[in-house]
Motif scaffolding. Structure first.
Motif, PDB file in Angstrom:
ATOM      1  N   GLN A 287       0.827  -1.205   0.000  1.00 33.67           N
ATOM      2  CA  GLN A 287       0.000   0.000   0.000  1.00 33.67           C
ATOM      3  C   GLN A 287       0.866   1.262   0.000  1.00 33.67           C
ATOM      4  O   GLN A 287       0.555   2.234  -0.706  1.00 33.67           O
ATOM      5  N   ASN A 288       1.945   1.222   0.764  1.00 34.90           N
ATOM      6  CA  ASN A 288       2.842   2.380   0.806  1.00 34.90           C
ATOM      7  C   ASN A 288       3.520   2.607  -0.539  1.00 34.90           C
ATOM      8  O   ASN A 288       3.633   3.747  -1.010  1.00 34.90           O
ATOM      9  N   VAL A 289       3.995   1.539  -1.155  1.00 40.41           N
ATOM     10  CA  VAL A 289       4.651   1.662  -2.458  1.00 40.41           C
ATOM     11  C   VAL A 289       3.687   2.214  -3.500  1.00 40.41           C
ATOM     12  O   VAL A 289       4.072   3.015  -4.371  1.00 40.41           O
ATOM     13  N   ALA A 290       2.423   1.838  -3.412  1.00 35.36           N
ATOM     14  CA  ALA A 290       1.430   2.326  -4.373  1.00 35.36           C
ATOM     15  C   ALA A 290       1.247   3.836  -4.299  1.00 35.36           C
ATOM     16  O   ALA A 290       0.751   4.452  -5.256  1.00 35.36           O
ATOM     17  N   ALA A 291       1.642   4.451  -3.191  1.00 32.58           N
ATOM     18  CA  ALA A 291       1.529   5.906  -3.061  1.00 32.58           C
ATOM     19  C   ALA A 291       2.396   6.635  -4.073  1.00 32.58           C
ATOM     20  O   ALA A 291       2.157   7.814  -4.362  1.00 32.58           O
ATOM     21  N   LEU A 292       3.401   5.965  -4.614  1.00 32.00           N
ATOM     22  CA  LEU A 292       4.242   6.576  -5.644  1.00 32.00           C
ATOM     23  C   LEU A 292       3.431   6.960  -6.880  1.00 32.00           C
ATOM     24  O   LEU A 292       3.851   7.823  -7.655  1.00 32.00           O
ATOM     25  N   ASP A 293       2.290   6.331  -7.067  1.00 32.02           N
ATOM     26  CA  ASP A 293       1.458   6.604  -8.236  1.00 32.02           C
ATOM     27  C   ASP A 293       0.298   7.541  -7.922  1.00 32.02           C
ATOM     28  O   ASP A 293      -0.554   7.788  -8.785  1.00 32.02           O
ATOM     29  N   VAL A 294       0.251   8.053  -6.700  1.00 31.78           N
ATOM     30  CA  VAL A 294      -0.825   8.984  -6.312  1.00 31.78           C
ATOM     31  C   VAL A 294      -0.327  10.417  -6.486  1.00 31.78           C
ATOM     32  O   VAL A 294       0.681  10.809  -5.892  1.00 31.78           O
ATOM     33  N   GLU A 295      -1.017  11.176  -7.289  1.00 29.96           N
ATOM     34  CA  GLU A 295      -0.668  12.578  -7.508  1.00 29.96           C
ATOM     35  C   GLU A 295      -1.766  13.471  -6.940  1.00 29.96           C
ATOM     36  O   GLU A 295      -2.945  13.259  -7.204  1.00 29.96           O
ATOM     37  N   LEU A 296      -1.344  14.450  -6.168  1.00 29.44           N
ATOM     38  CA  LEU A 296      -2.284  15.378  -5.553  1.00 29.44           C
ATOM     39  C   LEU A 296      -2.302  16.674  -6.347  1.00 29.44           C
ATOM     40  O   LEU A 296      -1.247  17.234  -6.653  1.00 29.44           O
ATOM     41  N   ASP A 297      -3.500  17.158  -6.680  1.00 27.41           N
ATOM     42  CA  ASP A 297      -3.582  18.408  -7.432  1.00 27.41           C
ATOM     43  C   ASP A 297      -3.356  19.597  -6.507  1.00 27.41           C
ATOM     44  O   ASP A 297      -3.264  19.458  -5.279  1.00 27.41           O
ATOM     45  N   ASP A 298      -3.242  20.760  -7.083  1.00 27.93           N
ATOM     46  CA  ASP A 298      -2.911  21.960  -6.311  1.00 27.93           C
ATOM     47  C   ASP A 298      -3.953  22.260  -5.237  1.00 27.93           C
ATOM     48  O   ASP A 298      -3.612  22.692  -4.125  1.00 27.93           O
ATOM     49  N   ALA A 299      -5.215  22.018  -5.551  1.00 32.96           N
ATOM     50  CA  ALA A 299      -6.271  22.302  -4.580  1.00 32.96           C
ATOM     51  C   ALA A 299      -6.156  21.388  -3.372  1.00 32.96           C
ATOM     52  O   ALA A 299      -6.321  21.822  -2.219  1.00 32.96           O
ATOM     53  N   THR A 300      -5.833  20.116  -3.609  1.00 34.51           N
ATOM     54  CA  THR A 300      -5.689  19.168  -2.500  1.00 34.51           C
ATOM     55  C   THR A 300      -4.459  19.503  -1.662  1.00 34.51           C
ATOM     56  O   THR A 300      -4.501  19.442  -0.425  1.00 34.51           O
ATOM     57  N   LEU A 301      -3.369  19.845  -2.321  1.00 35.48           N
ATOM     58  CA  LEU A 301      -2.161  20.235  -1.586  1.00 35.48           C
ATOM     59  C   LEU A 301      -2.425  21.460  -0.723  1.00 35.48           C
ATOM     60  O   LEU A 301      -1.954  21.548   0.412  1.00 35.48           O
ATOM     61  N   ALA A 302      -3.192  22.408  -1.253  1.00 33.72           N
ATOM     62  CA  ALA A 302      -3.521  23.609  -0.480  1.00 33.72           C
ATOM     63  C   ALA A 302      -4.385  23.260   0.725  1.00 33.72           C
ATOM     64  O   ALA A 302      -4.277  23.887   1.788  1.00 33.72           O
ATOM     65  N   GLU A 303      -5.220  22.248   0.581  1.00 35.62           N
ATOM     66  CA  GLU A 303      -6.070  21.799   1.688  1.00 35.62           C
ATOM     67  C   GLU A 303      -5.243  21.130   2.779  1.00 35.62           C
ATOM     68  O   GLU A 303      -5.537  21.258   3.974  1.00 35.62           O
ATOM     69  N   LEU A 304      -4.184  20.428   2.382  1.00 35.47           N
ATOM     70  CA  LEU A 304      -3.344  19.723   3.339  1.00 35.47           C
ATOM     71  C   LEU A 304      -2.297  20.625   3.993  1.00 35.47           C
ATOM     72  O   LEU A 304      -1.887  20.381   5.135  1.00 35.47           O
ATOM     73  N   GLN A 305      -1.883  21.644   3.299  1.00 32.49           N
ATOM     74  CA  GLN A 305      -0.751  22.455   3.742  1.00 32.49           C
ATOM     75  C   GLN A 305      -0.896  23.025   5.161  1.00 32.49           C
ATOM     76  O   GLN A 305       0.074  23.027   5.926  1.00 32.49           O
ATOM     77  N   PRO A 306      -2.075  23.487   5.572  1.00 31.33           N
ATOM     78  CA  PRO A 306      -2.180  24.101   6.920  1.00 31.33           C
ATOM     79  C   PRO A 306      -2.210  23.099   8.070  1.00 31.33           C
ATOM     80  O   PRO A 306      -2.163  23.513   9.234  1.00 31.33           O
ATOM     81  N   LEU A 307      -2.289  21.807   7.800  1.00 28.90           N
ATOM     82  CA  LEU A 307      -2.488  20.845   8.882  1.00 28.90           C
ATOM     83  C   LEU A 307      -1.347  20.856   9.887  1.00 28.90           C
ATOM     84  O   LEU A 307      -1.564  20.641  11.087  1.00 28.90           O
ATOM     85  N   SER A 308      -0.127  21.118   9.422  1.00 30.91           N
ATOM     86  CA  SER A 308       1.015  21.104  10.345  1.00 30.91           C
ATOM     87  C   SER A 308       0.919  22.204  11.387  1.00 30.91           C
ATOM     88  O   SER A 308       1.505  22.087  12.474  1.00 30.91           O
ATOM     89  N   ASP A 309       0.185  23.273  11.079  1.00 25.44           N
ATOM     90  CA  ASP A 309       0.018  24.363  12.052  1.00 25.44           C
ATOM     91  C   ASP A 309      -0.978  24.002  13.157  1.00 25.44           C
ATOM     92  O   ASP A 309      -1.081  24.716  14.154  1.00 25.44           O
ATOM     93  N   MET A 310      -1.688  22.909  12.985  1.00 31.00           N
ATOM     94  CA  MET A 310      -2.725  22.515  13.940  1.00 31.00           C
ATOM     95  C   MET A 310      -2.228  21.495  14.954  1.00 31.00           C
ATOM     96  O   MET A 310      -2.957  21.138  15.880  1.00 31.00           O
ATOM     97  N   VAL A 311      -1.007  21.020  14.811  1.00 27.36           N
ATOM     98  CA  VAL A 311      -0.518  19.907  15.624  1.00 27.36           C
ATOM     99  C   VAL A 311      -0.369  20.307  17.090  1.00 27.36           C
ATOM    100  O   VAL A 311       0.196  21.358  17.411  1.00 27.36           O
TER     101      VAL A 311
END
Length: 322
Positions: A287-311
Motif C-alpha cells: 500500500q505504501n509503495v502504491a503511493a508513488l502513483d498517487v498525484e495530488l492536485d494543487d487544490a488538494t495540496l492547499a487543503e493539506l498544507q495548513p495541517l502542520s500548524d494545527m498539531v
C-alpha cells in the motif's frame, strides 16, 4: 519502482524503515519481519534503514538475515551515535572517533556484510566536534567500509560544517504533514545537493487513522507519546480525519495521501525526497509503495498544507525514540 539519487547514491524512490521490527512499536515477529524485507526487495524497494541502537543490535541482525543472498540488490543504511549501554535514562550521544570506528565494525558484523551504503550519525554528538566525528566517518569511506555519509536531525550550521569535511549524501529527519521542522534546513541541502530521507512520514501511524493510544500495546511508546494521548490526541484527530476524508474523495488510503504529500514537497524544496515508512507487514508495504502513483492536485495540496500548524503535543516523551 522509481529510482532517485541521494547525493550520488542511487536508491529506490521509497525505502523501508526497519526500526519497528525490533523495538518501540509493540510486539513483533521475526519470521514475519524477515518475510516482509524479502517481499520489499521483490517489489523493488532497495533502501533499507536500520540503526545499531534499534533493539540493541537486534534490528541489524534481522535485516542482515532478511537480505541474505541479495546484498547486490539493496542499499543498506544504518546509524550510530546513541549509546544506550548504561540505560535509556543515561543515554549519551557520542561521536568520538574511536567510538565511530568500533560502532561501524560492530554493525558490519551484525549485518553480515563488508560495507554499508549509507552511514548516518544518528544525532549531533555531545562529546565531540562535528568535524572530528565526520573525519572519522570519512576514514571509513576511505577504508571501503562505507560508501556514503549521512546525518540525522541536524541544523543548517552543523550540516555545513560536516559537509566541509566530507560530502554528505543525505539528511534523515522526521518529516510529514505534522512534522516539518527540517524545512529550516532544506535550503542548505538544496544548495549542497543533499537528499532528504523522511522517517515517520505517516506520523508514526497516526495519519493513517488506524492508530489510537487506547488500543496500543503497553510496550508501544506511542501509548505515551504526547501527540497521541490526552487533549493533544483529541485535537490531532482533526488532522487524521482530514487526511481520511481526502483519501475517500480520491479513492485512496489515508496513508497514501500522507505519502503523496511528502513526495509532492520535493519540487517545492528543491531536494530529492526518499521516505522510509516502516511496517512489519507485506500488505501495508504494498500500500505504501502504491503511493508513488498517487498525484495530488494543487487544490488538494492547499487543503493539506495548513495541517502542520494545527498539531498539538511534542514529538517525544522525555526519553523518546531516537
Amino acid at each position: 519502482m522509481k529510482r532517485t539519487s541521494l547525493g550520488g547514491l542511487d536508491v529506490s524512490a521509497q525505502g523501508l524503515g526497519c526500526m519497528g521490527m525490533s523495538e518501540y512499536y509493540g510486539s513483533s515477529d521475526w519470521d514475519t519481519s524477515i518475510a516482509t524485507t524479502g517481499h520489499a526487495v521483490d517489489v523493488g524497494v532497495t533502501l533499507f534503514d536500520t540503526a545499531d541502537q534499534y533493539g540493541a543490535g537486534h534490528n541489524e541482525v534481522l535485516l542482515g538475515r532478511g537480505i541474505a543472498g541479495r546484498r547486490d540488490d539493496v542499499q543498506i543504511a544504518t546509524k550510530f551515535g546513541i549509546d544506550r549501554s548504561s540505560g535509556d535514562d543515561k543515554r549519551v550521544l557520542r561521536g568520538d572517533p574511536p567510538y565511530v570506528k568500533r560502532s561501524c565494525e560492530a554493525s558490519l558484523l551484525r549485518l553480515g556484510v563488508d560495507h554499508v551504503d549509507l552511514y548516518y550519525l544518528h544525532r549531533p554528538p555531545q562529546n565531540a566536534e562535528i568535524e572530528d566525528t565526520v573525519g572519522a566517518m570519512a576514514e571509513l569511506v576511505q577504508a571501503g567500509k562505507v560508501r556514503y555519509l549521512g546525518l540525522s536531525e541536524v541544523d543548517a550550521e552543523l550540516l555545513r560544517r560536516a559537509h566541509a569535511v566530507h560530502p554528505i549524501a543525505a539528511v534523515q529527519s522526521e518529516y510529514s504533514l505534522w512534522t516539518r521542522d527540517v524545512e529550516q534546513v532544506t535550503p542548505v541541502m538544496a544548495e549542497l545537493g543533499i537528499g532528504l530521507v523522511p522517517y515517520a512520514p505517516l506520523g508514526r501511524g497516526f495519519l493513517t487513522g488506524s492508530v489510537h493510544a487506547a488500543t496500543l500495546d503497553a510496550d508501544d511508546f506511542r501509548a505515551r507519546n504526547p501527540r497521541f494521548t490526552g487533549e493533544a490526541g483529541r485535537r490531532n484527530q482533526v488532522i487524521a480525519d482530514t487526511v481520511r476524508a481526502i483519501g475517500e474523495r480520491l479513492g485512496v488510503l489515508p496513508a497514501q495521501v500522507a505519502l503523496a504529500w511528502v513526495y509532492a514537497q520535493a519540487q517545492r524544496l528543491g531536494v530529492a525526497v526518499v521516505p522510509i515508512p516502516g511496517t512489519r507487514h507485506a500488505e501495508r508495504l504494498d500500500q505504501n509503495v502504491a503511493a508513488l502513483d498517487v498525484e495530488l492536485d494543487d487544490a488538494t495540496l492547499a487543503e493539506l498544507q495548513p495541517l502542520s500548524d494545527m498539531v498539538a503535543g511534542g514529538r517525544y516523551t522525555e526519553l523518546g525514540v531516537r
